[in-house]
Design an enzyme around this catalytic site. Structure first.
Site, PDB file in Angstrom:
ATOM      1  N   ASP A   1      33.964  38.666  35.084  1.00  0.00           N
ATOM      2  CA  ASP A   1      33.243  38.896  36.341  1.00  0.00           C
ATOM      3  C   ASP A   1      32.194  39.989  36.107  1.00  0.00           C
ATOM      4  O   ASP A   1      32.131  40.976  36.827  1.00  0.00           O
ATOM      5  CB  ASP A   1      34.218  39.310  37.443  1.00  0.00           C
TER       6      ASP A   1
ATOM      7  N   ASP B   1      36.563  47.171  36.209  1.00  0.00           N
ATOM      8  CA  ASP B   1      37.203  46.053  36.910  1.00  0.00           C
ATOM      9  C   ASP B   1      37.362  44.795  36.065  1.00  0.00           C
ATOM     10  O   ASP B   1      36.606  43.832  36.175  1.00  0.00           O
ATOM     11  CB  ASP B   1      36.436  45.723  38.190  1.00  0.00           C
TER      12      ASP B   1
END
EC number: 2.7.11.1
Length: 350
Positions: free
Chosen positions: A202, A219
């Protein structure tokens, strides 16, 4: 029960969870912007601040989360600037409180990246390349893969089985366009021999911060095994006047540690189409969470699915022009007429 406790997380539960693993919170607890998980900035005794992340129940197993943590430790060991969780004295990075799984992270300050300058791009290319260099050193054991069977078809089936598209004609068109993108993904992946291994998954500017020491990437919640192109297309400009130059600067840095072929970028449009389907299924799975209904008020409406379908068909027509041989799906797409009011109102007579 677990879902209710996750949706109803309150300061008492958050702070008691932190206390349960030996920290002494001062009471300062600030919620950070996170939709999928619940993330909080906590001050502990002495004025230090830590981040506590509660994982959404039933998304990942503990083994899958631990594999993400282990990958981050590998990257950190290789001196790659990532944010890895804090382990306790027993070496545990995962903890549990009232059925909720959580982890503690160091606070990393810096600036979110709004725009990438020309001087940023080679540096960023080197960073992603080094992550991929570590990523290809071993296979995943528990994480999913960005494959058609494990990723794309599961997302599509969830939408179709859930009755989200109530118009049967529209649902048929959505399905055909999606499968055409899936077919192009498989064809290009095999023809171009695009590397598949552990990736961020991502990788966009929202997951980058810049400090005095340079870029850090955050993340890894969507960490999985997939085509390396997935970590390029959300990060780099495509279709803009300066995009070609920017990509060359990025890949100039990337090639210092990993191989790259321009032909691999052909996978970007199928990946973009798959992202449309996956993103819609992600919202559908979370729809009982009130925060999702507030964030995506138009999700599930006829207008929403009309736009999604036409976007997918537009991509499919682009694939069709690129393909040397038309598939049966592409011929069907070519014959479809534009959506009109009669597609949404069964009693429409005009």
């Amino acid at each position: 029960m677990y879902e209710a406790s996750f949706l109803g997380l309150n300061p008492d539960l958050i702070l008691s969870s932190v206390e349960s693993i030996g920290y002494i919170p001062t009471g300062r607890c600030v919620a950070l912007n996170s939709v999928e998980n619940r993330v909080f900035d906590i001050e502990i005794d002495g004025g230090e601040r830590i981040i506590v992340k509660f994982y959404r129940p039933n998304r990942w197993t503990k083994l899958q989360i631990q594999e993400e943590h282990d990958f981050l430790y590998e990257l950190k060991e290789a001196d790659i600037p990532v944010l890895a969780p804090i382990s306790d004295k027993q070496g545990n990075s995962l903890h549990e409180s009232q059925g909720l799984t959580f982890a503690i992270w160091p606070l990393r300050t810096g600036r979110i990246i709004e725009e990438l300058s020309e001087s940023d791009l080679p540096q960023l290319g080197r960073l992603i390349s080094r992550i991929h260099l570590v990523g290809k050193s071993k296979k995943t054991k528990h994480r999913s893969s960005l494959s058609i069977a494990d990723y794309a078809e599961k997302a599509l089936n969830l939408i179709l089985a859930g009755g989200w598209i109530t118009n049967s004609h529209l649902m048929d068109r959505y399905k055909k366009a999606a499968y055409f993108a899936f077919d192009r993904f498989e064809t290009i992946s095999k023809a171009k021999q695009i590397p598949f291994h552990r990736i961020h998954g991502d990788c966009h500017k929202g997951n980058l911060i810049r400090s005095e020491d340079g870029f850090s990437i955050l993340d890894f919640d969507d960490f999985l095994e997939g085509p390396i192109v997935q970590d390029f297309w959300m990060l780099l400009p495509f279709g803009e006047s300066r995009s070609e130059n920017d990509r060359e600067l990025f890949f100039e840095g990337y090639r210092e540690f990993s191989e790259f072929s321009k032909g691999w970028l052909d996978l970007i449009e199928p990946l973009r189409a798959i992202r449309y389907v996956y993103y819609a299924s992600w919202i559908a799975k979370r729809w009982e969470d009130p925060s999702f209904q507030n964030l995506f008020p138009h999700f599930g409406t006829d207008e929403y699915w009309s736009k999604e379908t036409m976007d997918l068909e537009l991509m499919a027509k682009g694939f069709q022009r690129e393909s040397e041989e038309e598939s049966p799906v592409s011929k069907t797409l070519e014959k479809e007429e534009e959506l009109s009011n009669k597609d949404f109102f069964w009693d429409w007579e005009n």
